[in-house]
Scaffold this motif. Sequence first.
Motif, PDB file in Angstrom:
ATOM      1  N   ASN A  71       0.811  -1.215   0.000  1.00  0.00           N
ATOM      2  CA  ASN A  71       0.000   0.000   0.000  1.00  0.00           C
ATOM      3  C   ASN A  71       0.843   1.263   0.000  1.00  0.00           C
ATOM      4  O   ASN A  71       0.359   2.335  -0.333  1.00  0.00           O
ATOM      5  N   ASN A  97      -4.830   2.642  -3.355  1.00  0.00           N
ATOM      6  CA  ASN A  97      -6.113   3.079  -2.795  1.00  0.00           C
ATOM      7  C   ASN A  97      -6.574   2.061  -1.761  1.00  0.00           C
ATOM      8  O   ASN A  97      -6.060   0.932  -1.714  1.00  0.00           O
ATOM      9  N   PRO A  98      -7.568   2.403  -0.928  1.00  0.00           N
ATOM     10  CA  PRO A  98      -8.063   1.456   0.081  1.00  0.00           C
ATOM     11  C   PRO A  98      -8.530   0.121  -0.510  1.00  0.00           C
ATOM     12  O   PRO A  98      -8.439  -0.911   0.146  1.00  0.00           O
ATOM     13  N   ASP A  99      -9.004   0.138  -1.767  1.00  0.00           N
ATOM     14  CA  ASP A  99      -9.459  -1.115  -2.395  1.00  0.00           C
ATOM     15  C   ASP A  99      -8.302  -1.937  -2.965  1.00  0.00           C
ATOM     16  O   ASP A  99      -8.510  -3.000  -3.529  1.00  0.00           O
ATOM     17  N   SER A 101      -6.245  -1.005  -5.418  1.00  0.00           N
ATOM     18  CA  SER A 101      -5.836  -0.584  -6.764  1.00  0.00           C
ATOM     19  C   SER A 101      -4.719   0.450  -6.652  1.00  0.00           C
ATOM     20  O   SER A 101      -4.675   1.240  -5.714  1.00  0.00           O
ATOM     21  N   MET A 103      -2.464   3.663  -7.123  1.00  0.00           N
ATOM     22  CA  MET A 103      -2.640   5.089  -7.375  1.00  0.00           C
ATOM     23  C   MET A 103      -1.713   5.468  -8.534  1.00  0.00           C
ATOM     24  O   MET A 103      -0.849   4.699  -8.930  1.00  0.00           O
ATOM     25  N   SER A 113       3.479   7.502 -10.569  1.00  0.00           N
ATOM     26  CA  SER A 113       3.178   8.352  -9.427  1.00  0.00           C
ATOM     27  C   SER A 113       4.224   9.461  -9.346  1.00  0.00           C
ATOM     28  O   SER A 113       5.424   9.193  -9.314  1.00  0.00           O
TER      29      SER A 113
END
Length: 163
Positions: A71, A97-99, A101, A103, A113
């Motif tokens: 994460n 992301n929290p799910d 996926s 960023m 990124s």
Amino acid sequence: MTLRRSKIVWLIMVVILFFSCDEKRVFDEYKALSGKWKKEDVIRFTFNQNDTINPYNLFLNIRNNNEYSFNNLFVIVTLKQPDSLVKIDTLEYAMANPDGSLMGEGFSDVKESKLWYQENFVFKQKGNYTIEIQQALRETGSVTGVEELNGVTDVGFRIEKIK
């Protein structure tokens, strides 16, 4: 002019237009990795800076793919100045992301990124600077770092004009 030549001319014009639109860019370079960022791999960028008046924004750019299973990302960034002064920062960035996926920007499984390193940074001296970036990710409960960080394809460094 043949159809093939007109396509080549058109392609050259598009490439020139694409690269000329980035007016903020002062330095922008990437180092390709083999899809794994090893713990001992230090990514280096050297550049010459002559402006000691205007502030700049400095960024780390990371390209990763779906093999990146964390994460976040921890990095150690070393800035070596012309007078041999060394500044070392340990930084953490959110990468998913929290799910789960990834960023970042991108249409395929590769995401880019653009991560803040320094905001409104004024170079104190003219001369050659070196940035060194090393991954320092650890799994929860582990003292030793991740030996091979899968899914990182490129590491970059970028300097942008503010004005």
